[in-house]
Design a protein around this motif. Structure first.
Motif: not given
Length: 306
Positions: A19-21, A44-47, A70-71
């Motif tokens: 559930e959490r990035g 991914r959540n940015f998008i 790192a992202g």
């Protein structure tokens, strides 16, 4: 008036969950994006959040742990693949520049836009625009770490149209000049801004802790924040673990927020051991009156102080 919205893109600590990035917070203000940290896979959540890849943007990295930086590599490559053209400003400690340039060399990907890396070597203001600043303060973690604070400048006071008309001031450009603090001369008569404009209205203040133990220095740095996002990796019964890993508990986050007179507290950076966070919110709410748990993709509108 500038609209402001905060979106949590990742709220877990060192390891992601279903559930959490990993850590990342976006603040959207007047078409500009201020991104605080970029943990692995955050794009991914940015998008998903529909933020947009080609807007004016600044990125602030708190420290050199993978779940916070790192992202950024993946985000840069995704932006290039989607044809970003605007320059991008990135702020962080000296090793961040080395990390980015060396990994880009090894991976051998090319950008369609300029990146401007601003190396932070001391506390204080690190980024400044006409109506806001972003400042940093050292935290206390297992590696050098920074906390950040966004401060809006005060807005002009409320313009009293009735008083202006009573003084015979015509509508138009003169109103604007008076509202922005300039006295005018009209038909031989001096009209002072203070005659028709109320006191300056306070801007918003947002604090973001990064990974840290609570400290007196941070308490002072976050003084008077309208919104404070503070790491809450553990519940207070795991204080020994928090001390060992240089993190904070929900009780410690709430205690600091209360002492700093922060109006609203969001807890984030939860250990993967917590499948749900109600116990952490309950623990913090016993100390601070306005506490919420951050959730991935939670969007929060931030109004001006009343």
């Amino acid at each position: 008036m500038a609209n402001m919205q905060m979106v949590f893109l990742g709220t877990s600590s060192a390891a992601p969950t279903a559930e959490r990035g990993l850590s990342s917070i976006a603040i959207m203000r007047e078409g500009e994006l201020l991104l605080f940290d970029a943990g692995e896979g955050m794009q991914r959540n940015f998008i998903k959040a529909g933020i947009g890849m080609n807007r004016k943007m600044k990125v602030f990295v708190s420290h050199m742990h993978a779940d916070h930086c790192a992202g950024l590599l993946g985000l840069l490559q995704t932006m290039a693949l989607l044809g970003r053209e605007r320059p991008l400003d990135i702020y962080g400690q000296p090793r961040l520049k080395e990390f980015l340039l060396e990994n880009m060399r090894i991976i051998n990907f090319h950008l369609t836009f300029e990146i401007r890396i601003h190396v932070i070597t001391k506390e204080g203001v690190v980024a400044e625009e006409g109506d806001y600043t972003v400042s940093c303060c050292e935290g206390q973690h297992s590696v050098p770490t920074l906390a950040f604070r966004l401060d809006e400048r005060d807005r002009p006071g409320m313009f009293d149209v009735k008083k202006a008309k009573k003084l015979g001031v015509p509508e138009g450009e003169i109103y604007s000049r008076l509202q922005h603090g300039r006295d005018i001369k009209y038909k031989g008569k001096v009209i002072r801004s203070a005659d028709v404009v109320g006191p300056a209205r306070q801007g918003r203040k947002i604090g973001i802790s990064g990974d840290t133990r609570p400290t007196k220095k941070l308490e002072k740095f976050f003084s008077g924040c309208d919104v404070l996002v503070f790491e809450s990796t553990y519940s207070h019964d795991k204080l020994a673990k928090a001390l060992e890993t240089s993190h904070s508990t929900a009780t410690e986050a709430a205690t600091l927020a209360k002492k700093a007179r922060a109006k609203k507290l969001f807890l984030t950076h939860f250990s993967a051991r917590y499948e749900e966070t109600s116990s952490l919110v309950k623990e913090a709410s016993a100390i601070h009156k306005d506490v919420e748990a951050a959730e991935d993709l939670k969007a929060v509108d931030i109004p001006y102080p009343k």
